[in-house]
Motif scaffolding. Structure first.
Motif, PDB file in Angstrom:
ATOM      1  N   GLN A  27       0.838  -1.198   0.000  1.00 17.12           N
ATOM      2  CA  GLN A  27       0.000   0.000   0.000  1.00 17.12           C
ATOM      3  C   GLN A  27       0.876   1.252   0.000  1.00 17.12           C
ATOM      4  OE1 GLN A  27      -2.583   0.316   3.399  1.00 17.12           O
ATOM      5  NE2 GLN A  27      -3.505   2.214   2.702  1.00 17.12           N
ATOM      6  N   ALA A  28       1.925   1.249   0.818  1.00 24.97           N
ATOM      7  CA  ALA A  28       2.833   2.400   0.866  1.00 24.97           C
ATOM      8  C   ALA A  28       3.537   2.586  -0.468  1.00 24.97           C
ATOM      9  CB  ALA A  28       3.853   2.218   1.989  1.00 24.97           C
ATOM     10  N   LYS A  29       3.932   1.480  -1.102  1.00 27.82           N
ATOM     11  CA  LYS A  29       4.579   1.573  -2.415  1.00 27.82           C
ATOM     12  C   LYS A  29       3.609   2.168  -3.443  1.00 27.82           C
ATOM     13  CE  LYS A  29       7.865  -2.278  -2.021  1.00 27.82           C
ATOM     14  NZ  LYS A  29       8.185  -3.620  -2.528  1.00 27.82           N
ATOM     15  N   ALA A  30       2.364   1.713  -3.401  1.00 30.78           N
ATOM     16  CA  ALA A  30       1.365   2.235  -4.346  1.00 30.78           C
ATOM     17  C   ALA A  30       1.129   3.724  -4.112  1.00 30.78           C
ATOM     18  CB  ALA A  30       0.051   1.460  -4.206  1.00 30.78           C
ATOM     19  N   GLU A  31       1.039   4.124  -2.852  1.00 33.61           N
ATOM     20  CA  GLU A  31       0.853   5.544  -2.536  1.00 33.61           C
ATOM     21  C   GLU A  31       2.064   6.357  -2.990  1.00 33.61           C
ATOM     22  OE1 GLU A  31       0.009   5.730   1.641  1.00 33.61           O
ATOM     23  OE2 GLU A  31      -1.975   4.841   1.411  1.00 33.61           O
ATOM     24  N   ALA A  32       3.263   5.802  -2.801  1.00 34.24           N
ATOM     25  CA  ALA A  32       4.480   6.504  -3.224  1.00 34.24           C
ATOM     26  C   ALA A  32       4.507   6.651  -4.744  1.00 34.24           C
ATOM     27  CB  ALA A  32       5.718   5.752  -2.736  1.00 34.24           C
ATOM     28  N   ARG A  33       4.100   5.590  -5.456  1.00 30.47           N
ATOM     29  CA  ARG A  33       4.055   5.684  -6.919  1.00 30.47           C
ATOM     30  C   ARG A  33       3.045   6.739  -7.364  1.00 30.47           C
ATOM     31  NH1 ARG A  33       4.981   0.016  -6.586  1.00 30.47           N
ATOM     32  NH2 ARG A  33       2.761  -0.420  -6.488  1.00 30.47           N
ATOM     33  N   THR A  34       1.888   6.769  -6.707  1.00 30.38           N
ATOM     34  CA  THR A  34       0.869   7.768  -7.041  1.00 30.38           C
ATOM     35  C   THR A  34       1.393   9.175  -6.784  1.00 30.38           C
ATOM     36  OG1 THR A  34      -0.875   6.198  -6.456  1.00 30.38           O
ATOM     37  CG2 THR A  34      -1.476   8.521  -6.533  1.00 30.38           C
ATOM     38  N   LYS A  35       2.017   9.377  -5.621  1.00 28.04           N
ATOM     39  CA  LYS A  35       2.556  10.697  -5.278  1.00 28.04           C
ATOM     40  C   LYS A  35       3.666  11.079  -6.243  1.00 28.04           C
ATOM     41  CE  LYS A  35       1.746  12.995  -1.974  1.00 28.04           C
ATOM     42  NZ  LYS A  35       0.763  14.063  -1.836  1.00 28.04           N
TER      43      LYS A  35
END
Length: 169
Positions: free
Chosen positions: A65-73
């Motif tokens: 989830q953190a990786k996905a949020e980082a990719r989105t950001k």
């Protein structure tokens, strides 16, 4: 005496049998306790192992989830940076056009000044005074514009420093 010995041997065997029974009883109890402890440890191990696997799965899910949020950001920042770069390039093109227009105007004024300077030797006293007054007015206007441009540049530098200092590191 034979009877005493037989009674003694009978009592001796009874005591031996009782001792053996007591040892068997103690060993059975000890074995039962050890079996119960092993079973309890096995149950505790299974519970802890299940808890560990659950926590590992949760940690992996949170990591993803953190990786996905980082990719989105990162995508948002990249898109914003691209948008800002496009706007900056368009503004730079406008500035280049404005500079070229200003250069053309300066070249035109330089030619007019050269022509006026050449005519000074044949000009009347009133024309020379008018020329000097006009030059004075032009220089005053240039000084005012220079001060304005310097003020705007200082404000821009202060804004740029504020934004740079405020930007997350």
């Amino acid at each position: 005496m034979k009877i005493i010995i037989q009674e003694f041997i009978a009592k001796f065997y009874q005591v031996i049998i009782l001792i053996l029974l007591a040892i068997i009883l103690v060993l059975s109890i000890f074995g039962g306790v050890q079996t119960w402890r092993a079973s309890s440890l096995k149950t505790d191990y299974q519970l802890l192992n299940a808890k560990y696997k659950t926590e590992v799965a949760e940690a992996k899910a949170l990591t993803e989830q953190a990786k996905a949020e980082a990719r989105t950001k990162e995508k948002e920042w990249s898109d914003k940076l691209l948008e800002v770069e496009k706007a900056h390039n368009a503004k730079m093109q406008e500035i280049i056009i404005d500079v070229n227009n200003a250069k053309s105007a300066v070249d035109g004024m330089s030619k007019q000044l050269d022509t006026a300077t050449k005519r000074m030797s044949t000009a009347s006293k009133e024309t020379i005074i008018e020329y000097a007054n006009t030059n004075s007015d032009v220089l005053k206007e240039c000084i005012g514009q220079y001060q304005y441009v310097a003020e705007q540049a200082d404000k821009h530098a202060a804004d740029a420093k504020r934004l740079s200092d405020a930007w997350p590191k």
